[in-house]
Motif scaffolding. Structure first.
Motif, PDB file in Angstrom:
ATOM      1  N   ARG A 261       0.876  -1.179   0.000  1.00 49.34           N
ATOM      2  CA  ARG A 261       0.000   0.000   0.000  1.00 49.34           C
ATOM      3  C   ARG A 261       0.915   1.232   0.000  1.00 49.34           C
ATOM      4  N   TRP A 262       1.237   1.681  -1.179  1.00 50.01           N
ATOM      5  CA  TRP A 262       2.239   2.725  -1.337  1.00 50.01           C
ATOM      6  C   TRP A 262       1.848   4.023  -0.655  1.00 50.01           C
ATOM      7  N   GLY A 263       0.582   4.380  -0.737  1.00 47.65           N
ATOM      8  CA  GLY A 263       0.133   5.619  -0.113  1.00 47.65           C
ATOM      9  C   GLY A 263       0.323   5.602   1.396  1.00 47.65           C
ATOM     10  N   PHE A 264      -0.027   4.484   2.015  1.00 43.63           N
ATOM     11  CA  PHE A 264       0.157   4.360   3.461  1.00 43.63           C
ATOM     12  C   PHE A 264       1.629   4.459   3.830  1.00 43.63           C
ATOM     13  N   MET A 265       2.486   3.740   3.105  1.00 43.61           N
ATOM     14  CA  MET A 265       3.912   3.752   3.402  1.00 43.61           C
ATOM     15  C   MET A 265       4.491   5.160   3.216  1.00 43.61           C
ATOM     16  N   GLN A 266       3.983   5.883   2.231  1.00 46.81           N
ATOM     17  CA  GLN A 266       4.429   7.257   2.011  1.00 46.81           C
ATOM     18  C   GLN A 266       4.120   8.131   3.227  1.00 46.81           C
ATOM     19  N   TYR A 267       2.904   8.014   3.759  1.00 53.99           N
ATOM     20  CA  TYR A 267       2.529   8.795   4.934  1.00 53.99           C
ATOM     21  C   TYR A 267       3.425   8.456   6.134  1.00 53.99           C
ATOM     22  N   VAL A 268       3.691   7.166   6.325  1.00 55.89           N
ATOM     23  CA  VAL A 268       4.473   6.734   7.491  1.00 55.89           C
ATOM     24  C   VAL A 268       5.907   7.251   7.412  1.00 55.89           C
ATOM     25  N   LEU A 269       6.565   7.057   6.279  1.00 51.78           N
ATOM     26  CA  LEU A 269       7.957   7.472   6.172  1.00 51.78           C
ATOM     27  C   LEU A 269       8.095   8.992   6.140  1.00 51.78           C
ATOM     28  N   GLU A 270       7.138   9.669   5.556  1.00 52.32           N
ATOM     29  CA  GLU A 270       7.141  11.133   5.591  1.00 52.32           C
ATOM     30  C   GLU A 270       7.039  11.624   7.032  1.00 52.32           C
ATOM     31  N   ASP A 271       6.193  10.970   7.815  1.00 50.77           N
ATOM     32  CA  ASP A 271       6.025  11.332   9.221  1.00 50.77           C
ATOM     33  C   ASP A 271       7.297  11.029  10.020  1.00 50.77           C
ATOM     34  N   ILE A 272       7.905   9.880   9.757  1.00 48.15           N
ATOM     35  CA  ILE A 272       9.157   9.535  10.445  1.00 48.15           C
ATOM     36  C   ILE A 272      10.240  10.553  10.118  1.00 48.15           C
ATOM     37  N   ALA A 273      10.304  10.991   8.867  1.00 49.56           N
ATOM     38  CA  ALA A 273      11.302  11.993   8.482  1.00 49.56           C
ATOM     39  C   ALA A 273      11.099  13.288   9.263  1.00 49.56           C
ATOM     40  N   ARG A 274       9.845  13.686   9.453  1.00 46.81           N
ATOM     41  CA  ARG A 274       9.579  14.907  10.227  1.00 46.81           C
ATOM     42  C   ARG A 274       9.975  14.730  11.692  1.00 46.81           C
ATOM     43  N   LEU A 275       9.676  13.574  12.243  1.00 47.56           N
ATOM     44  CA  LEU A 275      10.049  13.314  13.630  1.00 47.56           C
ATOM     45  C   LEU A 275      11.562  13.352  13.798  1.00 47.56           C
ATOM     46  N   ARG A 276      12.284  12.793  12.850  1.00 46.30           N
ATOM     47  CA  ARG A 276      13.743  12.802  12.921  1.00 46.30           C
ATOM     48  C   ARG A 276      14.296  14.224  12.766  1.00 46.30           C
ATOM     49  N   GLU A 277      13.663  15.019  11.923  1.00 50.81           N
ATOM     50  CA  GLU A 277      14.084  16.412  11.775  1.00 50.81           C
ATOM     51  C   GLU A 277      13.905  17.182  13.079  1.00 50.81           C
ATOM     52  N   ALA A 278      12.908  16.769  13.870  1.00 49.51           N
ATOM     53  CA  ALA A 278      12.667  17.408  15.166  1.00 49.51           C
ATOM     54  C   ALA A 278      13.614  16.891  16.247  1.00 49.51           C
ATOM     55  N   GLY A 279      14.484  15.966  15.873  1.00 50.31           N
ATOM     56  CA  GLY A 279      15.485  15.470  16.812  1.00 50.31           C
ATOM     57  C   GLY A 279      15.175  14.149  17.463  1.00 50.31           C
ATOM     58  N   HIS A 280      14.033  13.532  17.130  1.00 52.10           N
ATOM     59  CA  HIS A 280      13.665  12.262  17.727  1.00 52.10           C
ATOM     60  C   HIS A 280      14.345  11.099  17.000  1.00 52.10           C
ATOM     61  N   GLU A 281      14.598  10.018  17.735  1.00 50.96           N
ATOM     62  CA  GLU A 281      15.152   8.802  17.148  1.00 50.96           C
ATOM     63  C   GLU A 281      14.014   7.792  16.982  1.00 50.96           C
ATOM     64  N   VAL A 282      13.926   7.201  15.808  1.00 49.13           N
ATOM     65  CA  VAL A 282      12.805   6.329  15.485  1.00 49.13           C
ATOM     66  C   VAL A 282      13.313   4.964  15.039  1.00 49.13           C
ATOM     67  N   VAL A 283      12.650   3.919  15.538  1.00 49.23           N
ATOM     68  CA  VAL A 283      12.885   2.551  15.091  1.00 49.23           C
ATOM     69  C   VAL A 283      11.559   2.017  14.572  1.00 49.23           C
ATOM     70  N   LEU A 284      11.585   1.377  13.424  1.00 45.36           N
ATOM     71  CA  LEU A 284      10.370   0.858  12.803  1.00 45.36           C
ATOM     72  C   LEU A 284      10.349  -0.661  12.883  1.00 45.36           C
ATOM     73  N   CYS A 285       9.291  -1.214  13.455  1.00 49.08           N
ATOM     74  CA  CYS A 285       9.072  -2.665  13.471  1.00 49.08           C
ATOM     75  C   CYS A 285       7.985  -2.962  12.456  1.00 49.08           C
ATOM     76  N   SER A 286       8.345  -3.625  11.395  1.00 48.83           N
ATOM     77  CA  SER A 286       7.454  -3.760  10.250  1.00 48.83           C
ATOM     78  C   SER A 286       7.154  -5.209   9.913  1.00 48.83           C
ATOM     79  N   SER A 287       5.880  -5.506   9.774  1.00 46.77           N
ATOM     80  CA  SER A 287       5.446  -6.779   9.207  1.00 46.77           C
ATOM     81  C   SER A 287       5.383  -6.615   7.687  1.00 46.77           C
ATOM     82  N   GLY A 288       4.822  -7.601   7.010  1.00 50.39           N
ATOM     83  CA  GLY A 288       4.534  -7.450   5.597  1.00 50.39           C
ATOM     84  C   GLY A 288       5.241  -8.386   4.649  1.00 50.39           C
ATOM     85  N   ALA A 289       6.393  -8.940   5.037  1.00 51.72           N
ATOM     86  CA  ALA A 289       7.164  -9.751   4.095  1.00 51.72           C
ATOM     87  C   ALA A 289       6.408 -11.007   3.665  1.00 51.72           C
ATOM     88  N   VAL A 290       5.809 -11.694   4.625  1.00 54.34           N
ATOM     89  CA  VAL A 290       5.096 -12.935   4.293  1.00 54.34           C
ATOM     90  C   VAL A 290       3.948 -12.647   3.329  1.00 54.34           C
TER      91      VAL A 290
END
Length: 380
Positions: free
Chosen positions: A25-54
């Protein structure tokens, strides 16, 4: 959210994958990574635990979520992982995100040395400004040696890196006081004691391996480590920061004001039960008072197969779980010591020992903050 924080984000297969076409779901992933980028710009450290491979690999293997067996899922994970990482890499590049993949198994959390090695890797990636993407290594795990759900995996990661927030993105707004489809169901916005809501958490998504029960179990694990858990709807723009800043309704499971130490957290918050022992009531009371550890004369029975260094669960004779601790003897040696209590340890095992099964320093008494495990079946 002014102070810099460590944030663990968990997203499941039902959000990442189109459940009909089994594609990203490309649109969803776009929203998530865009949000993570903003959080990192604000100085926060982010770790992503992702399902989906199976889910993403099922079409290549020729199976569906309903028909796939264990071998099918292992093969699908091998096919789907490159697709998942390619999608993250492609979208991440648009937001100047460098990503890294960490595949883990149950042993990476349950064995202390491997736990520390995994922690060191994540810490080093964060220090380098790289976004770690963590998932269970589904290509090699079986039912006996797998974490089983990424909710609790994410909670273990949050404990491991001492995160302040765990954000679990899901398909609903959070925890409801009953089935959300029932008339009058209300969103529970704040939770202090997750055990009050366990009876209303049945149900598993089509693609995922967990439901609301595993999310509350994860929240309890995070609470014990001093980490707040937010269970929020992952759809729409800025799903992470909107929940963190209160712009999106969600359920917040509040961290304990006095969190456990890192050692106590690792000892008590288990993903699987290696084994258990039943001790006498007198010994249980002494352990609860913090007077001593557990020796062979305290043990009534043993269940499960475990090795030296495993964390086992300690029950009293009434079936109440009283403590968890790291054992100095495997289950076979323990059985020999318990059955021959009058024989010196050296004569039984061939080396000198005091016969203390769990030292007091490696034993944590459970309190109301911990979810207890149901008693294992009595040994044959």
């Amino acid at each position: 959210m002014r102070d810099k924080k460590r944030i663990v984000v968990k997203i499941g297969s039902s959000l990442l994958t189109d459940q009909v076409r089994l594609t990203p779901r490309w649109g969803f992933m776009q929203y998530v990574l865009e949000d993570i980028a903003r959080l990192r710009e604000a100085g926060h450290e982010v770790v992503l635990c992702s399902s989906g491979a199976v889910a993403l690999g099922m079409r290549m293997v020729g199976v569906t979520p309903d028909s796939a067996g264990l071998r099918d899922k292992q093969a699908a994970a091998a096919c789907g992982m490159p697709l998942l990482l390619d999608a993250y890499k492609h979208i991440g590049h648009q937001h100047e995100l460098q990503i890294a993949q960490i595949l883990v198994t149950l042993g990476d959390f349950e064995h202390h040395a491997r736990f520390l090695n995994t922690k060191n890797t994540v810490d080093r990636l964060l220090a380098s400004g790289v976004l770690p993407i963590i998932n269970e290594n589904d290509t090699i795990t079986t039912e006996q040696i797998r974490v089983g759900d990424n909710d609790r995996l994410a909670a273990k990661v949050a404990q491991m890196i001492q995160a302040q927030h765990l954000v679990i993105l899901t398909g609903v707004d959070g925890l409801y006081d009953r089935n959300p489809s029932e008339p009058g169901a209300k969103l529970v916005e704040t939770v202090h004691d997750v055990s009050q809501y366990l009876t209303v958490t049945e149900g598993v998504s089509t693609l995922g391996s967990g439901g609301m029960l595993t999310k509350l179990q994860a929240a309890n694990m995070a609470q014990n480590a001093g980490c707040h858990t937010l269970i929020a709807n992952g759809e729409g723009e800025a799903p992470i920061s909107a929940a963190l800043t209160g712009r999106r309704r969600c359920t917040t499971c509040v961290a304990h004001a006095e969190p456990l130490t890192s050692w106590a957290t690792w000892l008590t918050n288990r993903l699987q039960m290696a084994g258990s022992i039943v001790i006498t009531q007198a010994a249980a009371e002494a352990v609860e008072r913090g007077e001593r550890g557990i020796d062979r004369h305290d043990v009534h029975s043993i269940a499960g197969s475990y090795a030296k260094g495993d964390v086992i669960h300690v029950y009293d004779e009434k079936g109440v779980e009283r403590a968890r601790g790291m054992t100095d003897f495997g289950s076979e040696e323990t059985a020999i010591l318990v059955r021959n209590q009058e024989v010196p340890v050296k004569a039984l095992l061939g080396y000198q020992s005091r016969g203390v099964l769990i030292e007091s320093t490696n034993l944590i008494v459970l309190d109301d903050r911990h979810l207890q495990w149901e008693r294992q079946p009595e040994p044959a």
